[in-house]
Design a protein around this motif. Structure first.
Motif, PDB file in Angstrom:
ATOM      1  N   GLY A 207      -5.722   2.748   4.297  1.00  8.28           N
ATOM      2  CA  GLY A 207      -4.317   2.605   3.963  1.00  8.28           C
ATOM      3  C   GLY A 207      -3.646   3.937   3.701  1.00  8.28           C
ATOM      4  O   GLY A 207      -4.287   4.891   3.257  1.00  8.28           O
ATOM      5  N   LEU A 208      -2.354   4.026   4.005  1.00  5.67           N
ATOM      6  CA  LEU A 208      -1.581   5.239   3.725  1.00  5.67           C
ATOM      7  C   LEU A 208      -0.132   4.852   3.507  1.00  5.67           C
ATOM      8  O   LEU A 208       0.318   3.789   3.946  1.00  5.67           O
ATOM      9  CB  LEU A 208      -1.699   6.259   4.850  1.00  5.67           C
ATOM     10  N   PHE A 209       0.592   5.707   2.801  1.00  2.00           N
ATOM     11  CA  PHE A 209       1.997   5.444   2.533  1.00  2.00           C
ATOM     12  C   PHE A 209       2.721   6.765   2.413  1.00  2.00           C
ATOM     13  O   PHE A 209       2.119   7.810   2.149  1.00  2.00           O
ATOM     14  CB  PHE A 209       2.195   4.564   1.297  1.00  2.00           C
ATOM     15  N   ALA A 210       4.044   6.732   2.625  1.00  2.00           N
ATOM     16  CA  ALA A 210       4.791   7.990   2.711  1.00  2.00           C
ATOM     17  C   ALA A 210       6.254   7.772   2.383  1.00  2.00           C
ATOM     18  O   ALA A 210       6.772   6.657   2.443  1.00  2.00           O
ATOM     19  CB  ALA A 210       4.660   8.581   4.115  1.00  2.00           C
ATOM     20  N   GLU A 211       6.904   8.884   2.036  1.00  2.00           N
ATOM     21  CA  GLU A 211       8.361   8.927   1.931  1.00  2.00           C
ATOM     22  C   GLU A 211       8.837  10.196   2.610  1.00  2.00           C
ATOM     23  O   GLU A 211       8.272  11.268   2.405  1.00  2.00           O
ATOM     24  CB  GLU A 211       8.813   8.925   0.465  1.00  2.00           C
ATOM     25  N   VAL A 212       9.860  10.064   3.435  1.00  2.00           N
ATOM     26  CA  VAL A 212      10.488  11.208   4.099  1.00  2.00           C
ATOM     27  C   VAL A 212      11.975  11.188   3.764  1.00  2.00           C
ATOM     28  O   VAL A 212      12.632  10.159   3.888  1.00  2.00           O
ATOM     29  CB  VAL A 212      10.293  11.161   5.631  1.00  2.00           C
ATOM     30  N   CYS A 213      12.485  12.325   3.297  1.00  2.00           N
ATOM     31  CA  CYS A 213      13.896  12.446   2.932  1.00  2.00           C
ATOM     32  C   CYS A 213      14.554  13.499   3.814  1.00  2.00           C
ATOM     33  O   CYS A 213      13.987  14.560   4.051  1.00  2.00           O
ATOM     34  CB  CYS A 213      14.048  12.862   1.473  1.00  2.00           C
ATOM     35  N   ASP A 214      15.753  13.197   4.298  1.00  2.00           N
ATOM     36  CA  ASP A 214      16.532  14.160   5.072  1.00  2.00           C
ATOM     37  C   ASP A 214      17.953  14.114   4.518  1.00  2.00           C
ATOM     38  O   ASP A 214      18.702  13.178   4.801  1.00  2.00           O
ATOM     39  CB  ASP A 214      16.506  13.793   6.553  1.00  2.00           C
TER      40      ASP A 214
ATOM     41  N   VAL B 108      -4.312  -1.239   4.183  1.00  2.00           N
ATOM     42  CA  VAL B 108      -4.635  -1.998   2.971  1.00  2.00           C
ATOM     43  C   VAL B 108      -5.008  -1.083   1.812  1.00  2.00           C
ATOM     44  O   VAL B 108      -5.541   0.006   2.003  1.00  2.00           O
ATOM     45  CB  VAL B 108      -5.787  -2.990   3.234  1.00  2.00           C
ATOM     46  N   ALA B 109      -4.722  -1.586   0.608  1.00  2.00           N
ATOM     47  CA  ALA B 109      -5.110  -0.896  -0.619  1.00  2.00           C
ATOM     48  C   ALA B 109      -6.476  -1.340  -1.099  1.00  2.00           C
ATOM     49  O   ALA B 109      -7.084  -0.677  -1.941  1.00  2.00           O
ATOM     50  CB  ALA B 109      -4.069  -1.151  -1.710  1.00  2.00           C
ATOM     51  N   ASP B 110      -6.959  -2.456  -0.584  1.00  2.00           N
ATOM     52  CA  ASP B 110      -8.262  -3.013  -0.969  1.00  2.00           C
ATOM     53  C   ASP B 110      -8.856  -3.676   0.267  1.00  2.00           C
ATOM     54  O   ASP B 110      -8.323  -4.695   0.740  1.00  2.00           O
ATOM     55  CB  ASP B 110      -8.066  -4.028  -2.107  1.00  2.00           C
ATOM     56  N   VAL B 111      -9.930  -3.107   0.800  1.00  2.00           N
ATOM     57  CA  VAL B 111     -10.495  -3.628   2.045  1.00  2.00           C
ATOM     58  C   VAL B 111     -11.138  -4.989   1.841  1.00  2.00           C
ATOM     59  O   VAL B 111     -11.291  -5.757   2.806  1.00  2.00           O
ATOM     60  CB  VAL B 111     -11.509  -2.640   2.661  1.00  2.00           C
ATOM     61  N   ALA B 112     -11.542  -5.324   0.616  1.00  3.04           N
ATOM     62  CA  ALA B 112     -12.189  -6.604   0.358  1.00  3.04           C
ATOM     63  C   ALA B 112     -11.196  -7.752   0.324  1.00  3.04           C
ATOM     64  O   ALA B 112     -11.455  -8.843   0.849  1.00  3.04           O
ATOM     65  CB  ALA B 112     -12.976  -6.553  -0.950  1.00  3.04           C
ATOM     66  N   THR B 113     -10.042  -7.521  -0.298  1.00  5.70           N
ATOM     67  CA  THR B 113      -9.058  -8.592  -0.450  1.00  5.70           C
ATOM     68  C   THR B 113      -7.958  -8.548   0.604  1.00  5.70           C
ATOM     69  O   THR B 113      -7.247  -9.536   0.787  1.00  5.70           O
ATOM     70  CB  THR B 113      -8.389  -8.522  -1.834  1.00  5.70           C
ATOM     71  N   GLY B 114      -7.807  -7.398   1.283  1.00  2.00           N
ATOM     72  CA  GLY B 114      -6.726  -7.256   2.249  1.00  2.00           C
ATOM     73  C   GLY B 114      -5.381  -6.975   1.622  1.00  2.00           C
ATOM     74  O   GLY B 114      -4.351  -6.982   2.308  1.00  2.00           O
ATOM     75  N   ARG B 115      -5.340  -6.694   0.324  1.00  2.00           N
ATOM     76  CA  ARG B 115      -4.063  -6.365  -0.331  1.00  2.00           C
ATOM     77  C   ARG B 115      -3.423  -5.170   0.366  1.00  2.00           C
ATOM     78  O   ARG B 115      -4.045  -4.117   0.499  1.00  2.00           O
ATOM     79  CB  ARG B 115      -4.319  -6.056  -1.809  1.00  2.00           C
TER      80      ARG B 115
ATOM     81  N   HIS C 242      -8.941   5.677 -15.588  1.00  2.51           N
ATOM     82  CA  HIS C 242      -8.256   4.665 -14.781  1.00  2.51           C
ATOM     83  C   HIS C 242      -6.880   5.143 -14.319  1.00  2.51           C
ATOM     84  O   HIS C 242      -6.248   5.975 -14.963  1.00  2.51           O
ATOM     85  CB  HIS C 242      -8.099   3.372 -15.584  1.00  2.51           C
ATOM     86  N   VAL C 243      -6.432   4.592 -13.194  1.00  3.74           N
ATOM     87  CA  VAL C 243      -5.058   4.780 -12.727  1.00  3.74           C
ATOM     88  C   VAL C 243      -4.261   3.585 -13.212  1.00  3.74           C
ATOM     89  O   VAL C 243      -4.495   2.456 -12.775  1.00  3.74           O
ATOM     90  CB  VAL C 243      -4.988   4.875 -11.189  1.00  3.74           C
ATOM     91  N   ASP C 244      -3.335   3.820 -14.129  1.00  4.85           N
ATOM     92  CA  ASP C 244      -2.517   2.722 -14.647  1.00  4.85           C
ATOM     93  C   ASP C 244      -1.454   2.335 -13.626  1.00  4.85           C
ATOM     94  O   ASP C 244      -0.981   3.163 -12.851  1.00  4.85           O
ATOM     95  CB  ASP C 244      -1.847   3.127 -15.964  1.00  4.85           C
ATOM     96  N   GLY C 245      -1.062   1.057 -13.655  1.00  3.20           N
ATOM     97  CA  GLY C 245      -0.012   0.592 -12.762  1.00  3.20           C
ATOM     98  C   GLY C 245      -0.532   0.281 -11.374  1.00  3.20           C
ATOM     99  O   GLY C 245      -1.712   0.475 -11.064  1.00  3.20           O
ATOM    100  N   PRO C 246       0.353  -0.209 -10.486  1.00  2.00           N
ATOM    101  CA  PRO C 246      -0.063  -0.551  -9.120  1.00  2.00           C
ATOM    102  C   PRO C 246      -0.591   0.672  -8.373  1.00  2.00           C
ATOM    103  O   PRO C 246       0.061   1.716  -8.347  1.00  2.00           O
ATOM    104  CB  PRO C 246       1.237  -1.070  -8.485  1.00  2.00           C
ATOM    105  N   HIS C 247      -1.776   0.538  -7.785  1.00  2.20           N
ATOM    106  CA  HIS C 247      -2.380   1.656  -7.056  1.00  2.20           C
ATOM    107  C   HIS C 247      -3.366   1.127  -6.032  1.00  2.20           C
ATOM    108  O   HIS C 247      -3.772  -0.043  -6.073  1.00  2.20           O
ATOM    109  CB  HIS C 247      -3.088   2.617  -8.027  1.00  2.20           C
ATOM    110  N   SER C 248      -3.759   1.987  -5.140  1.00  2.39           N
ATOM    111  CA  SER C 248      -4.764   1.655  -4.133  1.00  2.39           C
ATOM    112  C   SER C 248      -6.151   2.017  -4.647  1.00  2.39           C
ATOM    113  O   SER C 248      -6.310   2.920  -5.471  1.00  2.39           O
ATOM    114  CB  SER C 248      -4.491   2.432  -2.842  1.00  2.39           C
ATOM    115  N   LEU C 249      -7.167   1.319  -4.149  1.00  2.00           N
ATOM    116  CA  LEU C 249      -8.527   1.810  -4.335  1.00  2.00           C
ATOM    117  C   LEU C 249      -8.686   3.071  -3.496  1.00  2.00           C
ATOM    118  O   LEU C 249      -7.939   3.307  -2.538  1.00  2.00           O
ATOM    119  CB  LEU C 249      -9.544   0.750  -3.920  1.00  2.00           C
ATOM    120  N   LEU C 250      -9.663   3.915  -3.841  1.00  4.33           N
ATOM    121  CA  LEU C 250      -9.855   5.212  -3.188  1.00  4.33           C
ATOM    122  C   LEU C 250     -11.253   5.259  -2.590  1.00  4.33           C
ATOM    123  O   LEU C 250     -12.248   5.238  -3.314  1.00  4.33           O
ATOM    124  CB  LEU C 250      -9.660   6.351  -4.196  1.00  4.33           C
ATOM    125  N   TYR C 251     -11.319   5.358  -1.272  1.00  6.81           N
ATOM    126  CA  TYR C 251     -12.580   5.193  -0.556  1.00  6.81           C
ATOM    127  C   TYR C 251     -13.154   6.539  -0.102  1.00  6.81           C
ATOM    128  O   TYR C 251     -12.559   7.252   0.694  1.00  6.81           O
ATOM    129  CB  TYR C 251     -12.382   4.269   0.647  1.00  6.81           C
TER     130      TYR C 251
END
Length: 359
Positions: free
Chosen positions: A11-18, A29-36, A203-212
């Protein structure tokens, strides 16, 4: 972004500003087991992007007259860097990795040996030290007592986390607070970053991805290391942030709103430095440039932790900004000599960065 996911990043995510236009996106995905799925607002460990925050905090103290940029570190921390080396290594040398001090990482994680030549090593140290609490002075001693990797102020620097752990100790000395408290108050909060913090726990608090973490194919399938005690790097690489906060921070930095124009000019004075991947890059004071022939120069920093990575780059005029986060690291397998081999992810990411920066 979909091409990077297809190439092998879960999984990856980004923001681009112009200017005033903002684009956010995610793939995978943020979790390969659940597909989140991953989303663009997730909090993420951003590794050595932290160094830009730490460098800015040091330069704020330079502006206040409490730190001399070209003052020997031995003047401030004689017990940590004693004798002739303490007299020869300046604060500026620590900031742009020309101190000659070795990286402590192979000594803190013995089975990793000499990064990145890892053909005969395994990832066991990652599991052994998932909850180890390192003392920063212990890590600094490992780097200071290790064989030097260059002479102070030499023509070619060598990237070393030892430098930035020393800067953290320097900040604590002159501010009479922890570096985490000072960087939070004087950099993170001043910049209005709502989802950025130097964590106290593993721990990473709040919504986050697992790190593989793949560890060059030796962990197959890659394992999640999102829960990890970050005292092994402290405020040199432990920051948690979002792509939105990173773009805001680097936009403000390049606009002269974090440090003074004089300090920003110092940050953008580069020297050649050998990176941890063995490549020679131009490196300033916690900041480095990326550019393509005939294109504008971008300034920022990249970072990796076990399982996660990020890159944030802002055009010199501050108007075009890019921040990308991925949840896989060390995907390249090694040849018999320990050299990482090319992987489709490399080209896919390079294409993404190019499009994000130049359109």
């Amino acid at each position: 972004m979909e091409a990077v996911h297809r190439a092998g990043v879960p999984g990856l995510f980004a923001e681009v500003c112009d200017g005033e236009q903002v684009w956010r996106g995610a793939a995978g995905v943020a979790d390969v087991a659940t597909g989140r799925p991953v989303t663009a607002d997730l909090r993420h460990r951003v590794g050595s992007i932290t160094k830009t925050f730490t460098a800015a905090a040091v330069l704020r103290q330079v502006e206040a007259g409490r730190i001399g940029l070209d003052t020997p570190i031995g003047h401030y921390l004689p017990k940590l860097v004693p004798g002739e080396r303490g007299d020869a290594i300046t604060v500026r040398m620590l900031l742009h990795h020309t101190s000659g001090l070795a990286e402590y990482l192979p000594y803190a994680y013995p089975s990793l040996k000499a990064f990145p030549a890892l053909a005969d090593t395994g990832p066991q140290s990652l599991d052994d030290h998932r909850f180890t609490r390192f003392a920063p002075t212990e890590l600094i001693e490992m780097g200071v007592t290790a064989p030097a990797v260059g002479t102070p102020g030499g023509a070619l620097g060598v990237y070393s986390n030892t430098n930035y752990l020393l800067l953290v100790q320097l900040l604590e000395l002159v501010t009479a607070s922890t570096a985490e408290q000072y960087i939070t108050r004087d950099i993170i909060e001043r910049a209005g970053l709502r989802d950025t913090e130097l964590p106290a726990g593993p721990h990473v608090d709040g919504p986050h991805s697992l790190l593989y973490e793949s560890w060059f194919g030796m962990i197959d399938p890659p394992r999640d290391y999102s829960v990890f005690d970050m005292s092994w790097v402290g405020p040199s690489a432990s920051l948690i942030s979002t792509v939105t906060d990173l773009n805001r921070f680097f936009g403000m930095l390049l606009a002269g709103e974090i440090v003074s124009p004089w300090s920003l000019a110092q940050m953008q004075r580069t020297v050649p430095v050998v990176s941890q991947e063995g490549k020679t890059i131009d490196y300033g004071l916690g900041l480095y440039p990326m550019e393509s022939p005939g294109q504008s120069t971008f300034w920022g920093h990249g970072g990796t932790v076990w399982g996660g990575g990020a890159l944030a780059m802002t055009r010199a005029d501050g108007k075009r900004r890019m921040a990308v986060a991925v949840n896989l690291q060390r995907w390249n397998r090694l040849d018999s000599s320990g050299k990482p081999q090319p992987h489709p992810i490399d080209d896919a990411l390079a294409t993404l960065y190019r499009v994000a920066m130049y359109g």
